[in-house]
Design a protein around this motif. Structure first.
Motif, PDB file in Angstrom:
ATOM      1  N   LYS A 140      73.961  71.708  44.951  1.00  0.00           N
ATOM      2  CA  LYS A 140      73.456  72.989  44.435  1.00  0.00           C
ATOM      3  C   LYS A 140      74.614  73.847  43.932  1.00  0.00           C
ATOM      4  N   ASP A 141      75.719  73.857  44.683  1.00  0.00           N
ATOM      5  CA  ASP A 141      76.894  74.627  44.308  1.00  0.00           C
ATOM      6  C   ASP A 141      77.499  74.109  43.001  1.00  0.00           C
ATOM      7  N   LYS A 142      77.440  72.807  42.784  1.00  0.00           N
ATOM      8  CA  LYS A 142      78.015  72.183  41.584  1.00  0.00           C
ATOM      9  C   LYS A 142      76.957  71.895  40.518  1.00  0.00           C
ATOM     10  N   SER A 143      75.768  72.395  40.712  1.00  0.00           N
ATOM     11  CA  SER A 143      74.650  72.099  39.821  1.00  0.00           C
ATOM     12  C   SER A 143      74.945  72.452  38.368  1.00  0.00           C
ATOM     13  N   SER A 144      75.434  73.656  38.112  1.00  0.00           N
ATOM     14  CA  SER A 144      75.672  74.065  36.725  1.00  0.00           C
ATOM     15  C   SER A 144      76.717  73.171  36.060  1.00  0.00           C
ATOM     16  N   LYS A 145      77.760  72.804  36.798  1.00  0.00           N
ATOM     17  CA  LYS A 145      78.793  71.916  36.248  1.00  0.00           C
ATOM     18  C   LYS A 145      78.231  70.520  36.008  1.00  0.00           C
ATOM     19  N   LEU A 146      77.427  70.024  36.951  1.00  0.00           N
ATOM     20  CA  LEU A 146      76.814  68.703  36.784  1.00  0.00           C
ATOM     21  C   LEU A 146      75.873  68.689  35.584  1.00  0.00           C
ATOM     22  N   LEU A 147      75.088  69.746  35.411  1.00  0.00           N
ATOM     23  CA  LEU A 147      74.157  69.813  34.285  1.00  0.00           C
ATOM     24  C   LEU A 147      74.887  69.924  32.957  1.00  0.00           C
ATOM     25  N   ALA A 148      75.987  70.671  32.933  1.00  0.00           N
ATOM     26  CA  ALA A 148      76.710  70.912  31.684  1.00  0.00           C
ATOM     27  C   ALA A 148      77.641  69.760  31.301  1.00  0.00           C
ATOM     28  N   GLU A 149      78.287  69.138  32.284  1.00  0.00           N
ATOM     29  CA  GLU A 149      79.360  68.194  31.969  1.00  0.00           C
ATOM     30  C   GLU A 149      79.037  66.730  32.230  1.00  0.00           C
ATOM     31  N   ALA A 150      78.089  66.436  33.086  1.00  0.00           N
ATOM     32  CA  ALA A 150      77.823  65.041  33.441  1.00  0.00           C
ATOM     33  C   ALA A 150      76.986  64.356  32.366  1.00  0.00           C
ATOM     34  N   ARG A 151      77.593  63.376  31.720  1.00  0.00           N
ATOM     35  CA  ARG A 151      76.907  62.590  30.691  1.00  0.00           C
ATOM     36  C   ARG A 151      76.659  61.161  31.156  1.00  0.00           C
ATOM     37  N   GLY A 152      77.083  60.866  32.360  1.00  0.00           N
ATOM     38  CA  GLY A 152      76.900  59.544  32.950  1.00  0.00           C
ATOM     39  C   GLY A 152      77.243  59.620  34.427  1.00  0.00           C
ATOM     40  N   LEU A 153      76.958  58.548  35.146  1.00  0.00           N
ATOM     41  CA  LEU A 153      77.245  58.540  36.584  1.00  0.00           C
ATOM     42  C   LEU A 153      78.730  58.656  36.877  1.00  0.00           C
ATOM     43  N   ASP A 154      79.569  58.131  35.985  1.00  0.00           N
ATOM     44  CA  ASP A 154      81.016  58.273  36.168  1.00  0.00           C
ATOM     45  C   ASP A 154      81.419  59.749  36.203  1.00  0.00           C
ATOM     46  N   ASP A 155      80.781  60.551  35.346  1.00  0.00           N
ATOM     47  CA  ASP A 155      81.066  61.988  35.329  1.00  0.00           C
ATOM     48  C   ASP A 155      80.619  62.652  36.623  1.00  0.00           C
ATOM     49  N   VAL A 156      79.466  62.247  37.147  1.00  0.00           N
ATOM     50  CA  VAL A 156      78.972  62.799  38.412  1.00  0.00           C
ATOM     51  C   VAL A 156      79.969  62.494  39.530  1.00  0.00           C
ATOM     52  N   VAL A 157      80.399  61.247  39.603  1.00  0.00           N
ATOM     53  CA  VAL A 157      81.364  60.846  40.636  1.00  0.00           C
ATOM     54  C   VAL A 157      82.665  61.614  40.463  1.00  0.00           C
ATOM     55  N   LYS A 158      83.143  61.769  39.228  1.00  0.00           N
ATOM     56  CA  LYS A 158      84.388  62.493  38.979  1.00  0.00           C
ATOM     57  C   LYS A 158      84.271  63.955  39.409  1.00  0.00           C
ATOM     58  N   ILE A 159      83.187  64.599  39.047  1.00  0.00           N
ATOM     59  CA  ILE A 159      82.987  66.009  39.419  1.00  0.00           C
ATOM     60  C   ILE A 159      82.966  66.156  40.940  1.00  0.00           C
ATOM     61  N   LEU A 160      82.281  65.251  41.614  1.00  0.00           N
ATOM     62  CA  LEU A 160      82.210  65.329  43.075  1.00  0.00           C
ATOM     63  C   LEU A 160      83.531  64.934  43.725  1.00  0.00           C
TER      64      LEU A 160
END
Length: 190
Positions: A140-160
């Motif tokens: 939830k805290d990273k939701s806006s970043k995940l929605l804006a920047e994650a274009r694939g699962l690799d991006d999700v893993v990188k953000i986290l």
């Protein structure tokens, strides 16, 4: 107590899979837009959160914050019958479980998280542990970043992975407890 549940097997899943499934359900209820985005990216099984649950956030928080977090989780989920379930031989534990079913323990003997679960529909063994709500709080805290920047699962893993060692345990705990209350309210409405 909490980590043992990660390895508990049923006919349909292993404990950590059950927690990941619960995380998906919680996110779907509390942040449907994020859940849909993760589904679209192919992350609907929430495997990117596997490490958080398996090592109970040891990499996401500093060592001191991890200790605070673990103590809080153990205190919130305290169940007076839980210790005997793990420590007694299986046949004795099941017999004792049968005996104690008739005895109702006072609600004040349970941890805060368990009391809230009991107030909202009785003692539910399937209620997700607080650790799942902690992951939901981080998402939830990273939701806006995940929605804006994650274009694939690799991006999700990188953000986290970028949050490693940079989270505040008190903020995450407060967020998890708020999400738990919100989830229980929404779950009771359905």
């Amino acid at each position: 107590f909490l980590k043992r549940g990660n390895f508990r097997c049923t006919n349909s899943s292993v404990g950590v899979e059950t927690q990941l499934s619960s995380l998906a359900s919680i996110t779907q209820v509390l942040d449907p837009k994020l859940h849909q985005h993760l589904e679209t990216l192919g992350g609907g099984d929430y495997l990117f959160a596997f490490r958080m649950l398996m090592v109970l956030f040891r990499r996401e928080f500093s060592f001191g914050d991890s200790l605070y977090l673990w103590e809080m989780m153990w205190a919130l989920e305290y169940d007076p019958d839980l210790f005997t379930m793990y420590e007694e031989p299986l046949d004795l534990a099941s017999e004792k479980g049968e005996e104690s079913k008739g005895k109702v323990k006072p609600i004040n003997q349970f941890g805060k998280f368990e009391r809230d679960n009991m107030k909202c529909g009785g003692k539910n063994a399937e209620a997700p542990p607080i650790s799942v709500f902690l992951v939901a709080s981080v998402l939830k805290d990273k939701s806006s970043k995940l929605l804006a920047e994650a274009r694939g699962l690799d991006d999700v893993v990188k953000i986290l992975n970028d949050i490693s060692g940079n989270l505040d345990a008190r903020k995450a705990c407060n967020g998890a407890i708020k999400l738990h209350k919100k989830y229980l309210k929404k779950a009771n409405k359905t």
